[in-house]
Design a protein around this motif. Structure first.
Motif, short mmCIF file in Angstrom:
data_model
loop_
_atom_site.label_atom_id
_atom_site.label_comp_id
_atom_site.label_asym_id
_atom_site.label_seq_id
_atom_site.Cartn_x
_atom_site.Cartn_y
_atom_site.Cartn_z
N ARG A 920 42.78 96.37 48.85
CA ARG A 920 43.61 95.02 47.26
C ARG A 920 44.01 93.68 47.78
O ARG A 920 44.12 92.62 47.00
N LEU A 921 44.55 93.99 48.87
CA LEU A 921 45.19 92.92 49.94
C LEU A 921 44.47 92.71 51.12
O LEU A 921 43.80 93.36 51.47
N THR A 933 50.03 84.71 55.03
CA THR A 933 49.65 84.65 53.49
C THR A 933 49.13 85.95 53.57
O THR A 933 48.31 86.72 53.71
N MET A 935 46.53 87.86 50.53
CA MET A 935 46.63 88.04 48.87
C MET A 935 45.41 88.56 47.56
O MET A 935 45.23 89.60 48.79
N GLU A 936 45.29 88.67 46.86
CA GLU A 936 44.85 90.00 46.23
C GLU A 936 43.42 89.67 47.16
O GLU A 936 42.81 88.58 46.27
N ASP A 941 44.26 85.13 44.73
CA ASP A 941 45.34 85.40 44.12
C ASP A 941 46.17 85.20 45.58
O ASP A 941 46.67 86.15 46.06
N GLU A 942 46.81 83.51 45.27
CA GLU A 942 47.93 84.07 46.50
C GLU A 942 48.45 84.79 46.34
O GLU A 942 49.41 84.97 44.87
N LEU A 943 49.20 85.84 46.73
CA LEU A 943 50.40 86.88 46.19
C LEU A 943 52.12 86.44 47.21
O LEU A 943 52.69 86.92 46.47
N LEU A 944 51.91 86.08 48.65
CA LEU A 944 52.85 86.39 48.98
C LEU A 944 52.83 85.32 50.53
O LEU A 944 51.99 85.48 51.04
N LYS A 989 54.90 93.75 50.47
CA LYS A 989 55.23 93.64 48.56
C LYS A 989 56.11 92.09 48.93
O LYS A 989 55.89 91.88 48.76
#
Length: 1886
Positions: A920-921, A933, A935-936, A941-944, A989
């Motif tokens: 997933r990551l 970084t 992402m999904e 898509d950037e998550l963190l 997370k």
């Protein structure tokens, strides 16, 4: 006292002594000055300095005449001392100080060895003291100490010591220090005491810099402190001893005296001096090692070393020396480690741990050291670090255990399959079990140091060979390996004794060592030095009592050494029997099996017999006769090791590169017979006669046959008479060695490709034992289902291995590009690979075929991985691009591409992209190296985003991320390794920091992996592997494993978690012996503070070993090489957008682009250039086999190999700083007729112009007035006062940059490559006489910048973005000292003005600091790359200059200036200095000049920056003030200013040099020239001026007297194509009027008045561009020719066109010329004759009378030419001119049947004379004063041709085609033009 040397002119900067010292430093001391300086240096202190000198009293500090003060310096009364002291205070030490002497040019001249400083630091403040000390080598060294310094630092000219202020006894600060067991580092405590500091200046210089002390030059005491006095003496004073005590103890006999009364501190009666004051002696008495700080000692000089009562008092810690400091220590200091340890803790060595790494069987942990030593907390632990010993006090048992647990040096080191190098741990220190947790199972690899070493064991069951630094024993039947480790470098030679019980091995490298091994037991019996630099060959006697070796010494001379090894098995030493140096070449040397004292050697041109007798080694050459010039490679005795026959009956076989095998009669030392071996097919055809022989590399003899290994890749078996080949085996690479087994049934064979195998003679089967990569392995990937592993290497191969058998299955070859990343598909038999070109290719392992080729990237692939579920594939590259692919079907396709998301400067590595276990990551480092970084994975898509640099608040440098790794999903953690050698554990997370591990390795972690159960962490750094307990629950949480001889690139668990694989120099497979969770050891159960670990799923896929169930499918036999795929790249950088969403788009390549493809079935070593077509790449498997055939079989075709250089496509960086040579279609001449010396008819008088295309190509020395700049390939040296020029003409290409030495005696200039040269040229000039003394060739493209070191000892040259090399030269001999390749473009380089050993360069987002270390003749460079602050964003650092103290200013391409502290190598301040790129920075004292591509130069006041440096990152730029700003005419490319930055010279791209005066705010055009091509030149009638016009639309008028620009007329957006100067008018009132007419590209012509400097008339007679223009002889008409061939006649009075002639229509007019004639001459009326020439080789001659409107064609000439020009890119122009000395004759040159000048007579209507020319002419002019013709050629040649006959003279000085040459009307001055450069010549003779 008045005769003190050091005042007035005696030590002044301009005085005799200063000049003598300066000349001696430069090597030019006059004899008298040399004697005087030497005598002064050697003299002892003068009488007036003995026995001591009160410095303050002698120099009368209170008068401030011989000293100076700055800031808050006052005299005050101190109550304790009851006397006057000086108080120095202020927030900035550099602005508040007391200095002796008054100026820096003077010298104190104090020669006392000891300096006594009586001072007291101000409470809660910092202070600084600087001492300038002169050495006997005439070098000034600054010794500084301060409580502001945090650590010891050292350069060749500066020593910085931290000063530790001691607290008063019994105070709170002293109690704090006692409790914390540390001294009070930093600001002085509140109750700091008066201190007597004694500095031994002699020992400080000797110990730290290996220099000899001469005298004290100056003292500078900076705030904040109180100072009582300063004293120098040769005596040791003890302030705590009174005069009476000294007499009673007879201290004078021990060299100790009481402190003089005027220097002593008052002591209350009955009390002790040490109770009130502190005494510090530095260095401490008896110390043999340098210490890292100055602090209070435990004893006084008179105490005899007795310990102090204070239990906290300890000796300062010895400095942990860097390599730079160690290199400067003398050899004595390095080898004599301190014998005397601190008195309060005598260290007793009870046992020395044995360090060896060789034992068969399971690995077991052996504790090294002495447990009892650790029980005593009062003892000292001695930790060895090479030759530098560090002593540290043990605080407590617990503290000691914890400290060792975090230190790599003291941690337990596990060797591969051997004993553990473990530090002794205390009984209660727990480490995780089992110990060891890794056991080396197998190594895939062979060679490294040599591929010639492979031996049989006596029982014929195993072979022994080296794999880099490990010796491997391989059982040929079972494949089991045993390891001998202990070498620290690659093994270069092996040798067995006759019974295979003793094994000798030698390692390569300068520290060549030999080891003797007990082969059955696996232990190392002895280790000793080889006494040679490089050992090439070893040979053991049959008994093992004698060992001989041959190698090279440090001078490249051959050395033969013989050792006695008879006692080694009994524990005895190895003794050298004999040693000999010889000038002959030796390839192989072997001991005769029948006599241990006899040896035989062979080499180039010689075979020699050796014998040891009476301790001497003597040799006798074999008479080779006609074979004396052969290169002999190997030798062997007949029949093994039987001694039945006498030595005289033995035959010696010697083989050679020519194929000859000589049989040598050992007894008579002569050749018995000679044979030349030929390949079998040649023997069949020629019957063994002549022909090219077999190049034999190795030979081995048995009783029945002979085996040879040759360069053609064949192993051949022969009968002993060599009559025919019995059996042969073909290999894919040259055979390096052959060895027949003792039972004569097998032949061992090695190749240069790293293959090891053997031939079974009875079965005729060939078995490959080992294949290996030929270069370092970059990455690997493991597939769990089929148990396969893929590796990629720098040898351009991708190999797939079977994990069970460890045999190679597939071999994919990439001939012209390097694979750098690899990944297996989790579920399909698909392999993905990323390449250096940016290609990502996927292969099917089932079909051995290429599936798809992705072209989303344009640079090196840095990351490549599949998601664990196999649905997606990800790739990244150095440009920061990230691509997402769908990999559900075999042919993957692109889903999304993102640009600039992955860090560009983070580098490549196998762990660049990390996927979480649930797919997933996705995590990576980017968009900058400071950010991680997440992402999904499915959508990108950037998550963190997590900024790593802010996680460590106490760090002085920004931390960057290196590698990332996900923990198992239940934990939700992300691991990040950083550049500061840490591993950060983050919450995946939230990005919150969970914990950190530090330090992990000595260098940053190159790879990390976590086990599936999250219990164990693997890290790799440098050459070691560490296994960590992930929860960090024990005292020692890691185990260290060694074995790799090169850095480990990747380490990972196998999918079943039962093994660990590490790659670097070879492939290491380790057994992972961790216990399951339910079998955890008791220690694990006791330490249960962390939460329970999640249960790890048991993998059903296990790696099978010999004990497991056999596989259901048997792998294919590996008697032949695996299939090989040729994956030659068809991708060309720049052909397709990097953001393309489809892989099926056709490549839109640039015109003329090409690709390299394999040439079908032809020899693939030949590369064919073909146009790039949009077609699918066809990949064909290429099978390579080692063939076995009998001589009767047909020979196969020659083996094909593809070798091509790695493609290099460097993109020009975003910076104008890089020099790009102007494109030139011209070439250098093939021949050159130089005029005889002294008989030159032309003399170059002046050069008009400055090359604005250069970079830093102007130099000015304000002290000497030397001023030089470049114009094309000419260096112009100009006197700024008189304007006279000298011209240095050795260059033939455009000069890119200049550099002048600091003493202005030497100039360096750089230019591009000449035709046929492989490197560009750097020339060294002697400025005094203008002679080129040296030519240097090193850089392959252009030289970007050059710089001399402060003392002019070194010259640094910087290559451009294509070269990417920094070279360092010895500026005395100009030998190349060092050359460093850089991974990214560097824009500028500069040496530090404070140290010749420090320099810096700037490039992409970072400053690189270089430290030069010199050890003898060797120069080493230490490099530290400091990234720019993240606040600047992505940018280029484009320029730099050093400022005051330790400041470095750098400019960026976005207009910022950032300031760096060179002590800490960090940026502490930035400000916006301009709107564009800053390409030039110059700093002088407190002012900074910046120049940019916005055409502005700005002057900044930066005095406050030094104060802001102390604030660190909190510094703000508000204190930096803009003083002045001037806008010039182009981008700033060069600048030179005086020391005050008041005035200087600035160069711009407009071709202008400006004189700048900031005080007057003026800018004056000093030198000017055309920026673009000069199209025409014309002289004024009086020859005082000339006019030029150019492509830039300008018309410029120059004064020929001063060569200065008088006036310039500029027409915008047009090109001025031609011009003419109006002749003298016949009208008297117009005689003073000067006019110039110019023709432009829009068809207009303009008339300019020179006297009124204005345009008078504009006409538009043509519809196309004008190409030629001329005035009529009376100046009343203007003739103009256009590009369309029309000739217009216009009146400048009326502005009307009165006539248009269309005779030449359709062909551009090239020449228009007018001359006078007799009115009725040639039968036509008119007083004027004129001609027009067009480019179609036609010339029309006209007679005209414009007042009568008559114009009649007199003659029409057409000149023939070949139908098609050969070898010409463009046709030369057609040129014609009237001959001034032969009336009625014109001269024509142009493209024709011959290269010649034609003289055509208008009277005779025919060619009357021809003059041959070397090339087709591009310009022509004839001198009216003498019979000379000047001709210019496109070959950059100017020829002066005497007419009609005479010897021509050729002249250079042009860097392009000479497209213009014009004689003045008087004929004595010639002006030539080459592109934008104008050269003015004077014509003599005639």
């Amino acid at each position: 006292m008045d005769g003190v040397v050091g005042w007035g002119r005696g030590h002044g900067g301009r005085g005799l002594w200063a000049r003598a010292d300066w000349r001696r430093a430069r090597g030019t001391v006059e004899p008298g000055a040399r004697v005087m300086a030497a005598a002064a240096a050697a003299a002892r202190p003068a009488a007036w300095q003995s026995p001591y000198l009160n410095v303050f009293k002698h120099f009368r500090v209170e008068e401030w005449k011989r000293s100076t003060k700055e800031g808050d310096v006052t005299a005050c009364l101190d109550k304790r001392l009851k006397g006057t002291v000086y108080r120095i205070r202020g927030s900035i030490p550099a602005c508040n100080y007391l200095q002796l002497p008054r100026t820096g040019t003077q010298s104190l001249g104090l020669r006392g060895r000891y300096l006594y400083l009586l001072f007291r630091p101000l409470p809660r403040k910092h202070f600084v003291v600087h001492l300038d000390v002169a050495t006997q080598e005439n070098q000034v060294v600054r010794i500084s100490f301060s409580n502001l310094f945090k650590e010891f630092k050292s350069t060749a000219t500066w020593l910085q010591f931290p000063f530790v202020c001691a607290a008063a006894k019994g105070s709170l600060d002293e109690s704090t220090a006692r409790a914390s067991r540390r001294d009070l580092v930093g600001a002085a405590p509140a109750n700091v005491r008066w201190t007597c500091l004694m500095l031994d200046l002699h020992d400080i210089l000797s110990m730290y810099l290996n220099r000899r002390y001469s005298h004290l030059k100056s003292i500078k005491l900076c705030s904040n402190l109180l100072v009582r006095n300063v004293c120098t003496s040769d005596l040791v004073f003890d302030p705590g001893v009174t005069f009476s005590e000294a007499r009673q103890a007879n201290l004078a006999g021990h060299g100790v005296s009481p402190m003089p009364r005027e220097m002593a501190f008052p002591v209350p009666k009955g009390e002790k001096w040490h109770d009130h004051y502190d005494y510090i002696r530095f260095p401490s008495e008896g110390s043999k090692l340098p210490y890292d700080s100055i602090q209070k000692s435990c004893s006084s000089p008179a105490a005899g070393g007795q310990p102090s009562e204070d239990p906290v008092c300890q000796l300062p810690q010895p400095v942990t020396l860097t390599k730079a400091v160690r290199d400067r220590l003398s050899l004595i200091h390095q080898i004599t480690s301190p014998r005397a340890v601190p008195h309060q803790c005598p260290a007793v060595t009870r046992s020395i741990p044995e360090v060896h790494l060789a034992a068969p069987g399971p690995l077991r942990a052996v504790r090294a050291g002495d447990q009892e030593a650790e029980k005593n907390s009062g003892q000292c632990l001695a930790v060895s670090d090479g030759s530098i010993h560090v002593y540290a006090h043990q605080r407590s048992e617990r503290a000691a255990c914890t400290t060792r647990g975090g230190s790599e040096e003291d941690a337990s080191r596990k060797g591969p399959g051997a004993d553990v190098l473990a530090s002794r741990r205390a009984a209660h220190c727990m480490s995780f079990l089992p110990d060891p947790i890794l056991r080396l199972r197998k190594i895939i690899g062979f060679g490294g140091g040599s591929t010639k070493c492979a031996l049989w064991t006596q029982n014929n069951s195993a072979v022994v060979y080296p794999c880099h630094a490990v010796i491997v024993t391989l059982q040929i039947q079972t494949g089991e390996q045993r390891f001998f480790t202990g070498h620290t470098d690659k093994v270069s030679a092996l040798a067995f004794n006759g019974s295979s019980t003793l094994l000798a091995s030698a390692q390569a490298g300068p520290l060549s060592l030999l080891r003797l091994w007990d082969f059955p037991g696996g232990s190392c019996l002895s280790m000793f030095k080889a006494h040679v630099w490089v050992l090439l060959s070893l040979s053991f006697s049959y008994s093992g009592a004698v060992l001989c070796g041959v190698g090279k010494d440090g001078h490249g001379k051959t050395v033969v050494v013989v050792w006695n090894t008879a006692q080694v098995t009994c524990g005895g030493d190895v003794v050298v029997l004999a040693k000999a140096h010889t000038g002959v070449d030796i390839h192989t040397l072997k001991i005769a099996f029948f006599d241990d004292t006899r040896m035989v050697s062979c080499g180039r041109d010689n075979v020699r017999l050796w014998r040891v007798r009476s301790g001497a080694l003597r040799s006798c050459p074999v008479n080779l006769g006609e074979y004396h010039s052969l290169e002999f490679t190997d030798l062997a005795f007949e029949e093994g090791h039987s001694a039945e026959r006498e030595p005289e009956d033995r035959t010696l076989f010697v083989c050679s590169k020519s194929g000859h095998v000589l049989e040598v009669d050992y007894k008579h030392v002569c050749i018995r017979s000679a044979r030349r071996l030929l390949p079998s097919q040649q023997q069949d055809k020629q019957g063994g006669g002549a022909g090219p022989g077999i190049a034999i590399n190795s030979i081995s003899i048995s009783s029945a046959f002979c085996a040879t290994g040759s360069e053609d890749g064949y192993l051949r078996l022969w009968p002993l008479d060599f009559s025919a080949v019995v059996l042969e085996a073909e290999h894919e690479a040259p055979v390096t060695s052959v060895c027949i087994s003792p039972d004569s049934h097998k032949v061992l064979c090695t190749t240069t490709a790293g293959n090891l195998g053997y031939l079974d003679i009875e079965s005729r089967d060939y078995s490959t034992l080992m294949r290996s990569h030929e270069d370092s392995i970059l990455a690997f990937s493991v597939e769990g289902v089929w148990k396969q592993m893929a590796t990629v290497s720098r040898d351009n191969t991708i190999r797939v291995w079977d994990l069970v058998s460890m045999q190679q299955l597939y071999d994919f070859t990439a001939a012209d590009e390097m694979p750098c990343a690899v990944a297996f598909h989790p579920t399909q038999r698909i392999l993905a690979c990323g390449f250096g070109s940016g290609m990502v290719r996927t292969f099917s392992l089932v079909a051995s075929d290429l599936l798809v080729e992705h072209k989303q990237h344009r640079t090196v692939i840095t990351g490549l991985t599949f998601s664990p579920d196999g649905n997606f594939m990800f790739s990244s590259c150095l440009q920061g691009t990230l691509a997402l692919y769908s990999s559900v079907v075999p042919k993957s396709h692109v889903l999304r591409v993102l640009g600039n998301v992955v860090a560009r400067d983070a580098g490549s590595g196998p762990d660049a992209l990390a996927l979480s276990g649930d797919s997933r990551l996705l995590a990576f480092v980017g968009p900058s190296k400071y950010v991680v970084t997440v992402m999904e994975a499915s959508s990108l898509d950037e998550l963190l985003r997590v900024d790593i640099s802010i996680l460590e608040l106490n760090s002085t440098a920004l931390d960057t991320a290196v590698r990332v790794c996900f923990a198992p999903v239940p934990r939700g953690e992300l691991l990040v390794s950083t550049s500061s050698n840490k591993v950060l554990v983050l919450d995946a997370k939230t990005g919150r920091l969970v914990r950190e591990v530090s330090p992990v390795h000595k260098v940053s972690c190159s790879s990390l992996a976590l086990s599936k159960d999250a219990r164990y962490l693997l890290t790799a750094g440098d050459k070691v592997i560490k296994v960590w307990d992930y929860q960090m629950r024990f005292d020692i949480n890691f185990q260290v494993y060694i074995g790799h001889s090169e850095p480990v690139h990747q380490v990972a668990f196998t999918p079943d978690q039962r093994h660990v694989i590490s790659v670097g120099d070879a492939i290491f497979l380790w057994d992972f012996m961790a216990l399951p969770v339910e079998r955890s050891p008791p220690a694990l159960a006791r330490s249960s503070e962390s939460p329970p670990l999640p249960g790890a799923e048991k993998s059903s896929e296990k790696l099978k070993d010999a004990s497991d169930i056999p596989r259901q499918t048997i792998p294919l036999p590996l008697l032949s090489s695996p299939p090989c795929l040729d994956v030659s790249s068809v991708h060309l950088a720049g052909c397709q957008s990097i953001f393309s969403e489809s892989d099926k788009e056709e490549e839109a390549c640039l015109p003329g682009s090409s690709r390299l493809v394999a040439n079908g079935d032809k020899d693939t070593s030949v590369l064919v250039v073909e146009p790039v077509r949009s077609e699918e790449l066809v990949v064909r498997p290429k099978v390579r086999r080692e063939s076995l055939r009998s001589p009767g079989q047909s020979a196969r075709e020659p083996r094909k190999e593809t070798k091509s250089p790695q493609s290099q496509c460097n993109v020009r960086p975003d910076s104008y700083r890089h020099f790009t040579a102007r494109f030139k279609a011209s070439a250098l001449p093939q021949s050159f007729l130089s005029p005889p010396a002294g008989n030159e008819l032309l003399k170059l008088k002046a050069v008009i112009g400055y090359n604005g295309n250069g970079r830093g190509n102007m130099v000015w020395s304000p002290d000497t007035g030397f001023f030089a700049y470049t114009c094309g390939c000419v260096i112009v040296v100009e006197d700024l006062h008189s304007g006279l020029q000298n011209h240095w003409l050795s260059h033939t290409e455009e000069i890119s940059t200049l550099a002048v030495s600091h003493d202005a005696q030497v100039l360096a200039s750089a230019s591009g490559r000449r035709n046929g040269d492989s490197h560009c040229q750097i020339r060294i000039w002697n400025i005094q006489d203008g002679v080129c003394t040296m030519s240097l060739f090193h850089h392959k493209t252009q030289v970007q910048a050059m710089a001399y070191s402060r003392d002019d000892r070194f010259l640094a040259t910087l290559g451009d973005y294509n070269d990417q090399t920094i070279a360092l030269w010895n500026a005395y001999t100009y030998e190349l000292l060092s050359s460093t390749c850089i991974s990214e473009p560097v824009h500028d380089v500069a040496f530090s003005p404070f140290s010749h050993r420090e320099m810096a360069c700037v490039g992409t987002g970072a400053v690189t600091f270089w430290l030069l270390e010199q050890r003898g003749a060797d120069i080493n460079l230490k490099v530290h790359r400091a990234p720019a602050p993240a606040v600047l964003g992505p940018m280029e650092l484009t320029s730099l200059c050093y400022g005051a103290d330790t400041l470095l200013y750098c400019g960026t391409n976005s207009g910022q200036v950032c300031v760096w502290d060179t002590e800490t190598n960090r940026c502490f301040m930035t400000w916006e200095a301009d709107d564009g790129e800053i390409g030039v920075l110059v700093c002088r004292r407190s002012r900074l000049l910046s120049g940019s591509n916005t055409k502005r130069i700005r002057l900044w006041a930066v005095a406050a920056v030094r104060e802001l440096r102390l604030k660190g990152p909190e510094a703000r730029s508000r204190s930096v003030m803009l003083e002045h700003e001037i806008t010039l005419d182009g981008t700033i490319v060069s600048a030179a200013f005086d020391d005050s930055l008041e005035m200087g010279i600035v160069g711009t791209t407009a071709g202008t040099l400006w004189y700048i005066n900031w005080a007057e705010s003026t800018s004056i055009r000093l030198i000017s020239g055309h920026k673009n091509k000069v199209n025409e030149v014309s002289f004024s009638p009086d020859e005082t001026h000339c006019a030029t016009c150019g492509e830039d639309g300008s018309v410029r008028i120059w004064s020929l007297g001063s060569m200065e620009l008088v006036v310039q007329f500029q027409v915008l957006n047009q090109s001025c194509q031609c011009l003419a100067w109006k002749p003298h008018s016949i009208v008297a009132w117009e005689a003073e009027s000067q006019h110039v007419v110019a023709g432009y590209s829009d068809g207009t012509m303009r008339v300019f008045s020179i006297s009124r400097t204005e345009m008078e008339l504009k006409m538009h007679p043509h519809a196309t561009a004008l190409t030629a223009i001329a005035y009529s002889t009376d100046g009343e008409m203007i003739l103009s020719g256009g590009k369309d061939g029309l000739v217009a006649v216009s009146s400048p009075r009326t502005g009307m066109t009165i006539r248009v002639l269309a005779d030449h229509k359709g062909s551009p007019i090239t020449v228009l010329q007018c001359t006078r004639k007799q009115y009725h001459e040639f039968g036509v009326e008119g007083g004027e004759l004129w001609l027009a020439t067009s480019s179609d080789r036609r010339v029309s001659v006209w007679a005209s009378d414009w007042l009568k409107d008559k114009c009649e064609l007199l003659d029409w000439l057409s000149f023939p030419a070949p139908a098609s020009p050969e070898g010409l890119s463009s046709l030369p122009p057609s040129l014609a001119a009237f001959c001034p000395w032969e009336h009625g004759t014109l001269v024509y040159v142009g493209f024709g049947m011959q290269k010649e000048a034609l003289f055509y007579s208008l009277h005779k209507k025919q060619v009357v004379e021809k003059i041959s020319l070397p090339y087709f002419a591009t310009s022509l002019s004839l001198s009216p004063a003498a019979r000379f013709m000047a001709v210019g050629f496109s070959e950059r040649l100017l020829r002066l041709q005497p007419c009609p006959v005479g010897t021509p003279q050729d002249y250079g000085g042009h860097d392009d085609a000479v497209h213009l040459c014009r004689f003045a009307l008087a004929g004595r001055r010639l002006l030539t033009a080459s592109h934008s450069a104008l050269l003015v010549w004077d014509l003599g003779g005639g």
